[in-house]
Write a protein that holds these residues in place. Structure first.
Motif, PDB file in Angstrom:
ATOM      1  N   GLU A 197       3.685   2.240   2.779  1.00  0.00           N
ATOM      2  CA  GLU A 197       4.663   3.285   2.600  1.00  0.00           C
ATOM      3  C   GLU A 197       3.945   4.628   2.710  1.00  0.00           C
ATOM      4  O   GLU A 197       3.022   4.905   1.942  1.00  0.00           O
ATOM      5  CB  GLU A 197       5.343   3.192   1.236  1.00  0.00           C
ATOM      6  N   LEU A 198       4.359   5.454   3.652  1.00  0.00           N
ATOM      7  CA  LEU A 198       3.775   6.780   3.832  1.00  0.00           C
ATOM      8  C   LEU A 198       4.726   7.801   3.225  1.00  0.00           C
ATOM      9  O   LEU A 198       5.893   7.892   3.606  1.00  0.00           O
ATOM     10  CB  LEU A 198       3.561   7.080   5.314  1.00  0.00           C
ATOM     11  N   VAL A 199       4.224   8.595   2.268  1.00  0.00           N
ATOM     12  CA  VAL A 199       5.013   9.620   1.606  1.00  0.00           C
ATOM     13  C   VAL A 199       4.304  10.955   1.796  1.00  0.00           C
ATOM     14  O   VAL A 199       3.184  11.142   1.325  1.00  0.00           O
ATOM     15  CB  VAL A 199       5.182   9.328   0.101  1.00  0.00           C
ATOM     16  N   HIS A 202      -4.729  13.106   7.883  1.00  0.00           N
ATOM     17  CA  HIS A 202      -5.652  12.020   7.559  1.00  0.00           C
ATOM     18  C   HIS A 202      -4.913  10.867   6.890  1.00  0.00           C
ATOM     19  O   HIS A 202      -5.241   9.695   7.121  1.00  0.00           O
ATOM     20  CB  HIS A 202      -6.773  12.546   6.663  1.00  0.00           C
ATOM     21  N   SER A 203      -3.930  11.182   6.064  1.00  0.00           N
ATOM     22  CA  SER A 203      -3.099  10.127   5.467  1.00  0.00           C
ATOM     23  C   SER A 203      -2.247   9.449   6.522  1.00  0.00           C
ATOM     24  O   SER A 203      -2.045   8.226   6.489  1.00  0.00           O
ATOM     25  CB  SER A 203      -2.220  10.716   4.359  1.00  0.00           C
ATOM     26  N   GLU A 204      -1.744  10.220   7.462  1.00  0.00           N
ATOM     27  CA  GLU A 204      -0.963   9.627   8.549  1.00  0.00           C
ATOM     28  C   GLU A 204      -1.829   8.680   9.375  1.00  0.00           C
ATOM     29  O   GLU A 204      -1.361   7.617   9.813  1.00  0.00           O
ATOM     30  CB  GLU A 204      -0.370  10.721   9.423  1.00  0.00           C
ATOM     31  N   VAL A 232       0.850  -1.189   0.000  1.00  0.00           N
ATOM     32  CA  VAL A 232       0.000   0.000   0.000  1.00  0.00           C
ATOM     33  C   VAL A 232       0.888   1.242   0.000  1.00  0.00           C
ATOM     34  O   VAL A 232       1.871   1.317   0.735  1.00  0.00           O
ATOM     35  CB  VAL A 232      -0.942   0.032   1.227  1.00  0.00           C
ATOM     36  N   LEU A 233       0.520   2.209  -0.837  1.00  0.00           N
ATOM     37  CA  LEU A 233       1.149   3.527  -0.844  1.00  0.00           C
ATOM     38  C   LEU A 233       0.142   4.538  -0.316  1.00  0.00           C
ATOM     39  O   LEU A 233      -0.992   4.603  -0.806  1.00  0.00           O
ATOM     40  CB  LEU A 233       1.574   3.914  -2.263  1.00  0.00           C
ATOM     41  N   VAL A 234       0.534   5.306   0.687  1.00  0.00           N
ATOM     42  CA  VAL A 234      -0.287   6.398   1.203  1.00  0.00           C
ATOM     43  C   VAL A 234       0.521   7.678   0.988  1.00  0.00           C
ATOM     44  O   VAL A 234       1.610   7.829   1.544  1.00  0.00           O
ATOM     45  CB  VAL A 234      -0.613   6.211   2.697  1.00  0.00           C
ATOM     46  N   LEU A 235      -0.004   8.587   0.165  1.00  0.00           N
ATOM     47  CA  LEU A 235       0.757   9.773  -0.225  1.00  0.00           C
ATOM     48  C   LEU A 235      -0.111  11.010  -0.082  1.00  0.00           C
ATOM     49  O   LEU A 235      -1.297  10.991  -0.431  1.00  0.00           O
ATOM     50  CB  LEU A 235       1.252   9.610  -1.668  1.00  0.00           C
ATOM     51  N   ALA A 236       0.491  12.096   0.402  1.00  0.00           N
ATOM     52  CA  ALA A 236      -0.276  13.337   0.571  1.00  0.00           C
ATOM     53  C   ALA A 236       0.651  14.535   0.538  1.00  0.00           C
ATOM     54  O   ALA A 236       1.845  14.436   0.830  1.00  0.00           O
ATOM     55  CB  ALA A 236      -1.037  13.315   1.903  1.00  0.00           C
ATOM     56  N   GLY A 290       0.008  20.740  -2.283  1.00  0.00           N
ATOM     57  CA  GLY A 290      -1.366  20.872  -1.838  1.00  0.00           C
ATOM     58  C   GLY A 290      -2.203  19.660  -2.210  1.00  0.00           C
ATOM     59  O   GLY A 290      -1.694  18.546  -2.349  1.00  0.00           O
ATOM     60  N   HIS A 291      -3.498  19.903  -2.425  1.00  0.00           N
ATOM     61  CA  HIS A 291      -4.428  18.789  -2.631  1.00  0.00           C
ATOM     62  C   HIS A 291      -4.193  18.074  -3.961  1.00  0.00           C
ATOM     63  O   HIS A 291      -4.312  16.858  -4.030  1.00  0.00           O
ATOM     64  CB  HIS A 291      -5.867  19.306  -2.567  1.00  0.00           C
ATOM     65  N   LEU A 292      -3.875  18.816  -5.011  1.00  0.00           N
ATOM     66  CA  LEU A 292      -3.668  18.194  -6.319  1.00  0.00           C
ATOM     67  C   LEU A 292      -2.192  17.852  -6.503  1.00  0.00           C
ATOM     68  O   LEU A 292      -1.533  18.255  -7.463  1.00  0.00           O
ATOM     69  CB  LEU A 292      -4.164  19.112  -7.436  1.00  0.00           C
TER      70      LEU A 292
END
Length: 411
Positions: free
Chosen positions: A359-361, A347-349, A332-336, A367-369
């Motif tokens: 993987e948290l990036v 929220h991603s954290e 899983v990739l979680v990116l923000a 920003g949002h986009l």
């Protein structure tokens, strides 16, 4: 913005929406939406007054004609939701091995193993073209599917909303995604990629169709999204102002949605004001390509106000925290973006905390986009996700496929 001033803005918007014959009030209604949504319209308006309206119009037309963004097209297809809504999607097939070899070496180093389909789901008030850079980078290398959520892009208006007056729910969007998968990816492994509302759509799919996740999904990317508690987001506003906005915004949007033609005229009349609001809530970098900014504006502007009103309540009710457990057995990739005001990086954290192997990036100065603002970072991490999923060989690297701002490295 004080609570009283926020309420005054809302009252102005409601009054304007009720006066369908008054052109000036239509403009006020359009401006008020921006104020309520952003809380920064006054400053934006002052900034925009320093440039003549004619010059700004010419600049927009020039950017519209010159910008290549959103020009990629694939093989079109249609799926049908359980309420009969027509859902539009496009497929980019992987190229034959011989013709693909040079580009595959540049992207992934060696021959890719078993075929996989990457399904991209876009966010609120956007469309499938929001993945322009990622689509360009992966085009021909792996099979990809890009679709427009109901009432967005080239998909049809939601039948349940238009005819039966049923509210949009995130659960409905999850069922829509299932319909697209059944039509466009009837077999084979799948990687699910979702931005913002698209990430919530992926979570809803997992919540209601765990067997599909277990049997066919090999990796997931959640970009700038949330599993719940969106009602607590302050959008960068002072506490008093955001409390007032939360209390009255649903009713104001509903009222404006019932005067859609009037409000659309008002939005056009206040295009420069909206452009500043959109920029503030889409990007954090100061040096984003103006053509990319305009590209984002066009996508958001193309979403009718009644569609904006239909979807908004679904976010405060959204809670798919429990569904995240469906992803524990896969990469899983979680990116923000660190400066995301719409779905804050916290929220991603929180998602990553529930998926300790993910993987948290966190991308600074984004920003949002984020996929438009720092596409090279998102492309690189998606390529790595495909490697971890076994869809491409180890040692893969991705070159730059367009940068819209100064280089950003994930934190």
């Amino acid at each position: 913005m004080s609570e009283s001033s926020a309420e005054a803005v809302v009252s102005a918007a409601s009054a304007a929406a009720a006066s369908a014959g008054n052109w000036r009030k239509a403009g006020v209604a359009g401006a008020a939406i921006g104020v309520v949504a952003a809380g920064a319209a006054a400053g934006v308006a002052i900034e925009r007054l320093t440039v003549g309206r004619g010059m700004r119009k010419k600049a927009r037309l020039a950017l519209d004609s010159a910008g290549p963004y959103g020009s990629l097209r694939g093989t079109p297809g249609k799926a049908y939701a359980d309420d009969g809504t027509e859902l539009y999607y496009e497929v980019d097939e992987a190229e034959p091995e011989a013709s693909l070899a040079p580009r595959r070496r540049r992207l992934f180093g060696r021959k890719a193993p078993a075929p996989v389909t990457v399904v991209f789901s876009h966010g609120y008030c956007l469309n499938q073209d929001s993945w322009h850079f990622q689509r360009a980078a992966l085009r021909g290398v792996v099979r990809t599917v890009h679709w427009d959520q109901r009432s967005h892009g080239r998909s049809g208006r939601g039948v349940a909303q238009l005819e039966d007056r049923k509210p949009v729910t995130i659960d409905q969007l999850g069922r829509d995604l299932l319909a697209v998968i059944e039509a466009a990816v009837p077999e084979g492994p799948i990687v699910l990629v979702g931005h913002s509302m698209g990430g919530m759509t992926v979570m809803a799919l997992a919540d209601h169709f765990p067997e599909l996740i277990r049997d066919r999904v090999v990796a997931v990317a959640l970009v700038g999204t949330s599993s719940g508690r969106l009602g607590e987001v302050n959008f960068g506003l002072p506490v008093a102002g955001v409390n007032a906005v939360r209390r009255v915004l649903p009713g104001v949007l509903k009222a404006l949605g019932q005067q859609a033609a009037l409000v659309e005229r008002g939005r056009r009349a206040t295009a420069d004001l909206f452009a500043g609001v959109i920029k503030r809530y889409s990007f954090a970098s100061r040096d984003v390509d103006p053509a990319v900014e305009r590209f984002a504006e066009r996508m958001i502007e193309s979403t009718p106000i009644d569609v904006v009103a239909e979807f908004y309540p679904a976010f405060t009710e959204h809670d798919k925290t429990a569904a995240l457990a469906r992803f524990t057995e896969m990469p899983v990739l979680v990116l923000a973006g660190v400066k995301d005001l719409v779905t804050p990086s916290e929220h991603s954290e929180a998602i990553a905390d529930l998926l300790p192997d993910a993987e948290l990036v966190l991308v600074p100065d984004a920003g949002h986009l984020v996929m438009l603002e720092h596409p090279e970072v998102v492309i690189d991490r998606l390529a790595d996700l495909l490697v971890r999923a076994g869809a491409v060989p180890a040692g893969a690297t991705v070159g730059s496929y367009g940068s819209t701002s100064s280089s950003a490295q994930p934190g």
